[in-house]
Enzyme design. Structure first.
Site, mmCIF file in Angstrom:
data_model
loop_
_atom_site.group_PDB
_atom_site.id
_atom_site.type_symbol
_atom_site.label_atom_id
_atom_site.label_comp_id
_atom_site.label_asym_id
_atom_site.label_seq_id
_atom_site.Cartn_x
_atom_site.Cartn_y
_atom_site.Cartn_z
ATOM 1 N N PHE A 49 6.126 1.181 -4.591
ATOM 2 C CA PHE A 49 4.853 1.901 -4.508
ATOM 3 C C PHE A 49 5.186 3.311 -4.020
ATOM 4 O O PHE A 49 5.845 3.483 -2.997
ATOM 5 C CB PHE A 49 3.945 1.177 -3.512
ATOM 6 C CG PHE A 49 2.514 1.599 -3.567
ATOM 7 C CD1 PHE A 49 1.581 0.849 -4.277
ATOM 8 C CD2 PHE A 49 2.070 2.734 -2.899
ATOM 9 C CE1 PHE A 49 0.244 1.230 -4.321
ATOM 10 C CE2 PHE A 49 0.742 3.118 -2.947
ATOM 11 C CZ PHE A 49 -0.175 2.363 -3.656
ATOM 12 N N ASP A 93 8.247 -4.512 2.618
ATOM 13 C CA ASP A 93 6.837 -4.188 2.466
ATOM 14 C C ASP A 93 6.193 -5.401 1.792
ATOM 15 O O ASP A 93 6.585 -5.766 0.682
ATOM 16 C CB ASP A 93 6.696 -2.925 1.597
ATOM 17 C CG ASP A 93 5.247 -2.481 1.452
ATOM 18 O OD1 ASP A 93 4.358 -3.358 1.430
ATOM 19 O OD2 ASP A 93 5.011 -1.271 1.328
ATOM 20 N N TYR A 140 -6.048 -4.947 3.553
ATOM 21 C CA TYR A 140 -7.263 -4.849 2.722
ATOM 22 C C TYR A 140 -7.087 -5.441 1.328
ATOM 23 O O TYR A 140 -8.023 -5.487 0.565
ATOM 24 C CB TYR A 140 -7.758 -3.402 2.623
ATOM 25 C CG TYR A 140 -6.709 -2.382 2.198
ATOM 26 C CD1 TYR A 140 -6.322 -2.259 0.880
ATOM 27 C CD2 TYR A 140 -6.118 -1.544 3.145
ATOM 28 C CE1 TYR A 140 -5.366 -1.349 0.501
ATOM 29 C CE2 TYR A 140 -5.156 -0.619 2.776
ATOM 30 C CZ TYR A 140 -4.777 -0.520 1.454
ATOM 31 O OH TYR A 140 -3.827 0.377 1.094
ATOM 32 N N LYS A 141 -5.879 -5.894 1.002
ATOM 33 C CA LYS A 141 -5.665 -6.483 -0.330
ATOM 34 C C LYS A 141 -6.002 -7.976 -0.255
ATOM 35 O O LYS A 141 -7.153 -8.323 -0.011
ATOM 36 C CB LYS A 141 -4.245 -6.169 -0.795
ATOM 37 C CG LYS A 141 -4.096 -4.663 -1.063
ATOM 38 C CD LYS A 141 -2.705 -4.210 -1.423
ATOM 39 C CE LYS A 141 -2.728 -2.700 -1.693
ATOM 40 N NZ LYS A 141 -1.393 -2.093 -1.672
ATOM 41 N N ARG A 150 -3.491 -4.697 -15.165
ATOM 42 C CA ARG A 150 -3.109 -5.535 -14.027
ATOM 43 C C ARG A 150 -4.268 -6.449 -13.646
ATOM 44 O O ARG A 150 -5.408 -5.997 -13.524
ATOM 45 C CB ARG A 150 -2.747 -4.594 -12.876
ATOM 46 C CG ARG A 150 -2.037 -5.236 -11.727
ATOM 47 C CD ARG A 150 -1.532 -4.168 -10.770
ATOM 48 N NE ARG A 150 -2.626 -3.554 -10.022
ATOM 49 C CZ ARG A 150 -2.517 -3.069 -8.798
ATOM 50 N NH1 ARG A 150 -1.348 -3.088 -8.178
ATOM 51 N NH2 ARG A 150 -3.551 -2.516 -8.177
#
Ligand SMILES: *Cc1c(COP(=O)(O)O)cnc(C)c1O
Length: 393
Positions: A124, A185, A208-209, A352
């Site tokens: 990312f 990560d 928050y995912k 996705r």
């Protein structure tokens, strides 16, 4: 596999009751829980409580009376089991980018004789931007497979674009055997499967995912206890001080994990996150992974060879998302969203779909594949209104 069979699978799903604990709009198949999880039903009440019962009642006294001051540590302890960590090993606060900066800075500080940081060029981007901002280091791609002169290796357990999953224990052991430190990560794995970073040196992730902590929910930082006495916090704020309320002119670091906090916690965001953790504390993670594998495999099967798969075909080698390539991925996704199927698009050409096992049903997977099929078959995405890019894709 037909729709009735999917309804039957939902009826016997051991996790089925959890869906009722989330707010999901009618008529939407939400496959973006890997980007922003759905709100726990109790989140609104928990935030109201923080505003009215805590802030509105105790005012500044809330820092003591309502436990706000200790939140980075108490919530860290609640979150720790989700990543295989123990009490006193995780702090919550700030953002993932900041936690990456702290973790990598602390790690290179523990290997002062080495000047190489190994990462995935496909990480990312924010993770790699943070690394690139550290002066004086050579950055090397993980695919070169050489760690013997590396200070740190920084990888994501699950790739945000393809969903490809690394073997955490195997890589951690290999990196450490070469004398380097391992930073994981886990943004795209925490909440989608049992994560275990206990052997790693540092780990970071967001809440928050899949964890459903809410937009802007604080991130977390794991520091292996073997490094806590020696590792430096590159962002020493007053919360990291041994005695924050002594207001000393010079800095001396706190003992233990509190050293890695920075400053004032985002109390209202913590309230929503706590509502999510109230749910997670009752979730059997082996069932999460089993359902995640079943959902993603079903979607791969239903889409078949309509689209080229960008994710690993072996479910053990991917996270809880399925990605496909399509040269016109952006308008295809906009056309899907217009028909109630919410996935997202990742440049340059990836569609996705994330499958949050807590609230995604088998019938959702079936409906998403059916609508995707129609959008592709009838080329509905060619409508001009889908071409214009929105600010957030
Ligand atoms: C989502 C995500 C981030 C987000 O970083 P923020 O600082 O919270 O905006 C960082 N890294 C990875 C791997 C992610 O998936």
């Amino acid at each position: 596999m037909d729709r009735d069979r999917c309804l039957a699978l939902d009826a016997e799903d051991p996790l089925r009751a959890f869906r009722d604990e989330f707010v999901l709009p009618e008529g939407v198949v939400y496959l973006v829980g890997n980007s922003l999880g759905a709100p726990p039903r109790r989140a609104a009440e928990r935030v109201r409580q923080a505003v009215e019962d805590e802030w509105g009642t105790h005012l500044v006294g809330g820092w003591n009376e309502s436990g706000w001051y200790a939140q980075p540590l108490t919530v860290g302890d609640r979150l720790a089991p989700l990543i295989g960590a123990g009490p006193g090993q995780v702090v919550v606060g700030n953002t993932t980018s900041i936690a990456v900066y702290q973790a990598v800075s602390a790690a290179v500080g523990l290997r002062p004789d080495r000047r190489v940081i190994v990462l995935d060029r496909s990480n990312f981007p924010t993770d790699n931007y943070m690394v690139a901002s550290l002066p004086g280091y050579e950055v090397r791609d993980f695919s070169e497979g050489r760690f013997d002169d590396a200070a740190v290796v920084l990888l994501s357990e699950v790739d945000y674009r393809t969903g490809a999953r690394y073997d955490v224990p195997e890589i951690t052991a290999r990196v450490q055997a070469a004398g380097a430190l391992m930073v994981w990560d886990v943004c795209h794995s925490v909440g989608a499967m049992q994560v275990d970073v206990s052997a790693a040196d540092f780990a970071v992730g967001c809440t928050y995912k899949y964890l459903n902590g809410g937009p802007g929910a604080p991130a977390f930082l794991y520091v292996n206890p073997r490094h806590q006495a020696e590792a430096r916090n590159v962002l020493p704020g007053w919360y990291s001080h041994a005695e924050p309320f002594a207001f000393q002119t010079g800095f001396s670091p706190a003992e233990g994990i509190r050293r890695f906090t920075v400053s004032t916690p985002h109390v209202l965001s913590f309230a929503a996150l706590e509502a999510a953790l109230d749910v997670w504390e009752r979730v059997p993670m082996d069932q999460i992974r089993a359902k995640s594998i079943a959902l993603t495999s079903l979607f791969v099967d239903l889409v078949g060879d309509r689209l080229e798969l960008a994710s690993p075909r072996d479910p053990l080698r991917r996270g809880s998302q399925v990605s496909f390539y399509h040269p016109d991925g952006y308008p295809v996704m906009r056309a899907l969203i217009d028909r109630g199927v919410h996935g997202d698009f990742r440049a340059p050409d990836i569609l996705r779909f994330g499958f949050a096992p807590l609230y995604t049903r088998y019938v959702d997977v079936f409906d998403a594949a059916t609508i995707l099929d129609e959008v592709l078959e009838k080329e509905l995405w060619r409508d001009e209104k889908y071409a214009q890019r929105l600010a957030v894709t």
